[in-house]
Design a protein around this motif. Sequence first.
Motif, mmCIF file in Angstrom:
data_model
loop_
_atom_site.group_PDB
_atom_site.id
_atom_site.type_symbol
_atom_site.label_atom_id
_atom_site.label_comp_id
_atom_site.label_asym_id
_atom_site.label_seq_id
_atom_site.Cartn_x
_atom_site.Cartn_y
_atom_site.Cartn_z
ATOM 1 N N THR A 1 21.016 3.554 -6.102
ATOM 2 C CA THR A 1 19.969 4.489 -5.668
ATOM 3 C C THR A 1 18.794 4.514 -6.643
ATOM 4 O O THR A 1 17.664 4.742 -6.229
ATOM 5 C CB THR A 1 20.511 5.926 -5.460
ATOM 6 N N LEU B 1 17.292 11.140 -1.720
ATOM 7 C CA LEU B 1 17.840 9.797 -1.502
ATOM 8 C C LEU B 1 19.361 9.794 -1.714
ATOM 9 O O LEU B 1 20.114 9.268 -0.886
ATOM 10 C CB LEU B 1 17.156 8.822 -2.463
ATOM 11 N N ILE C 1 13.968 4.682 4.180
ATOM 12 C CA ILE C 1 13.313 5.044 2.914
ATOM 13 C C ILE C 1 11.882 4.517 2.937
ATOM 14 O O ILE C 1 11.658 3.315 3.113
ATOM 15 C CB ILE C 1 14.073 4.423 1.723
ATOM 16 N N ARG D 1 10.879 2.367 -3.725
ATOM 17 C CA ARG D 1 10.011 3.204 -2.869
ATOM 18 C C ARG D 1 8.772 3.653 -3.630
ATOM 19 O O ARG D 1 7.700 3.804 -3.064
ATOM 20 C CB ARG D 1 10.771 4.373 -2.256
ATOM 21 N N ILE E 1 12.037 10.416 3.413
ATOM 22 C CA ILE E 1 13.407 9.914 3.567
ATOM 23 C C ILE E 1 13.924 10.506 4.872
ATOM 24 O O ILE E 1 13.887 11.730 5.068
ATOM 25 C CB ILE E 1 14.282 10.319 2.374
ATOM 26 N N GLU F 1 15.032 3.976 -5.546
ATOM 27 C CA GLU F 1 13.977 4.918 -5.950
ATOM 28 C C GLU F 1 12.801 4.173 -6.583
ATOM 29 O O GLU F 1 11.633 4.452 -6.289
ATOM 30 C CB GLU F 1 14.564 5.938 -6.935
ATOM 31 N N GLU G 1 9.258 -0.268 1.831
ATOM 32 C CA GLU G 1 9.796 0.510 2.939
ATOM 33 C C GLU G 1 11.008 -0.247 3.470
ATOM 34 O O GLU G 1 10.902 -1.426 3.800
ATOM 35 C CB GLU G 1 8.712 0.616 4.009
#
Length: 608
Positions: free
Chosen positions: A372, A569, A584, A379, A589, A376, A384
């Motif tokens: 994750t 997320l 995402i 994004r 989100i 992060e 995307e």
Amino acid sequence: MSKPIRNIAIIAHVDHGKTTMVDQLLRQSGTFAEHEKMIDTVMDSNAIERERGITILAKNCAVRWKDTHINIVDTPGHADFGGEVERALSMVDGVVLLIDAQEGPMPQTRFVTKKALALGLRPIVVVNKVDKPGANPDKVINAAFDLFDKLGATDEQLDFPVVYASGINGWTSMEEGAPGEQWGPDMSALFDTILQHVPAHQGDPNAPLQLQISALDFSSFVGRIGVGRINAGTLKPGMDVQVMEGADGPSYKGRVNQVLTFQGLDRVQAAEAGPGDIVLINGIADIGIGVTVTDPANPAPLPMLKVDEPTLTMNFCVNTSPLAGREGKFVTSRQIWDRLQKELQSNVALRVKETDEDGVFEASGRGELHLTILLENMRREGYELAVSKPRVVFRDVNGERHEPIELVTADIEEQHQGGVMQALGERKGELVNMEPDGRGRVRLEYRIPARGLIGFTNEFLNLTRGSGLISNIFDGYEPHKGDIGGRKNGVLISMDDGEIFTYALGKLDDRGRMFVRAGDPVYEGMIVGIHSRDNDLVVNATRTKQLTNFRVSGKEDAIKITPPIDLTLEYGVEFIEDDELVEITPKSIRLRKRFLKEHERKRASRDA
């Protein structure tokens, strides 16, 4: 060239105070001038590290103490970033193990200590936060000794020096003092212990060059930068070198442009560097982690760095929702693939491969946090994409299916013990140890399949009213433990494309908790909330009020809406089931069904 050097790594469980301790070492060694304003946790330079208060990347700095150059590596505490710790330990000759004076050794302490002991490094144990109420230094030192013994430490490693410290107040001491008082004047006790107990690196400056790259950096001016410790030989700017991937791997020639060393937090150019120096080199375009930079005339390659295999995998897919491409700059499968390939160059614990489906890639890592944090970062850079529910990596051992098992430590209040034990039992957890602390809290240790922990964090926070601490660490592979139940609630699915109206939210309020607010765009197949029952329900989230020419005054007509769940997320990745995806984008989100049309979902469930 004969300047004294010490190389140390600071290792500990998450939140035991590593980065704060490094702050104090930098402050008190005179690295910062009196007039310089110094921010807290100065080593956590990355934006996500600052926001979350955790260390993600291992970072180097250097201080001077009594004419000795001490290179310090600050390492992450989370097991998900174990790849960073393993690389950092290959650069050092000793470790400072920080243990919280109240919590004692925790699962991640065990993980990093095991790696350090296996490399033959001698630990210095620092009992940190001794001024905390409830601190029990003697108990912690005994627990550390037992832990080292369990992990197979040698007699020399078991004879470790102990330093008492309060990292936040900036003092250390070799002796125990009275509670509530300052036990030592400053950090000198720790500095002197490092000089006394960490061996200087033994290497011949006249031997052929041998430098292993343990980390990578990038600069828009000079390109890729390799960071590593010189094992033997002398390195100068402009030298011709041979770059080798182990003894049997490919090799190629290159020329070192600049040689830099660490001084405080800065990097300074060096005319030459010798054995024990941690250096940064640039000029070699394709330099990678684990390679050996050596003398072309007498090559002496070191074995490539070994890193534990990943235990969790996720599918990264192209975003195919009706709202795709509105917010992100990079949306195609080629751009996502190129970004993952770039990440592989520095993220050694990550594995990426293409799948049979078009635009779907399989990324495997150490845990949910590991993957994750990558999402992060992506994004924030303008990518995307959509991701699936995490799955564990199974192995076949003698024809039998094995799965990863985690060792979990939960520190909770006694009143919440029953609920937490029931929840872990339902997830096939086995209780290993239970220890009350005599002050209303209890520590539970469980062995549980990694599958059982996916999505458990939010449930744990609810069960303990936010007062519980939980941490887990990979403990090995064991035969498959059987089925584990999934999510208890169904979801509310939008039946139409459009915009959410307050009127529709008011009508849906008694059906469950929502993820969306008035004015948010929705599309058919998007998940707008959690159903209060265990089945999925298709709802009209774009419904508007039929307007009439009657006026109504009175507060019974006012719409009352429960505030929506804040969708992060991590929450999304933990919440979804196998037939759902997290969408995402740089600004939003969203959760959605894999098949957006209802007849497609029915056909898929029949085929399954």
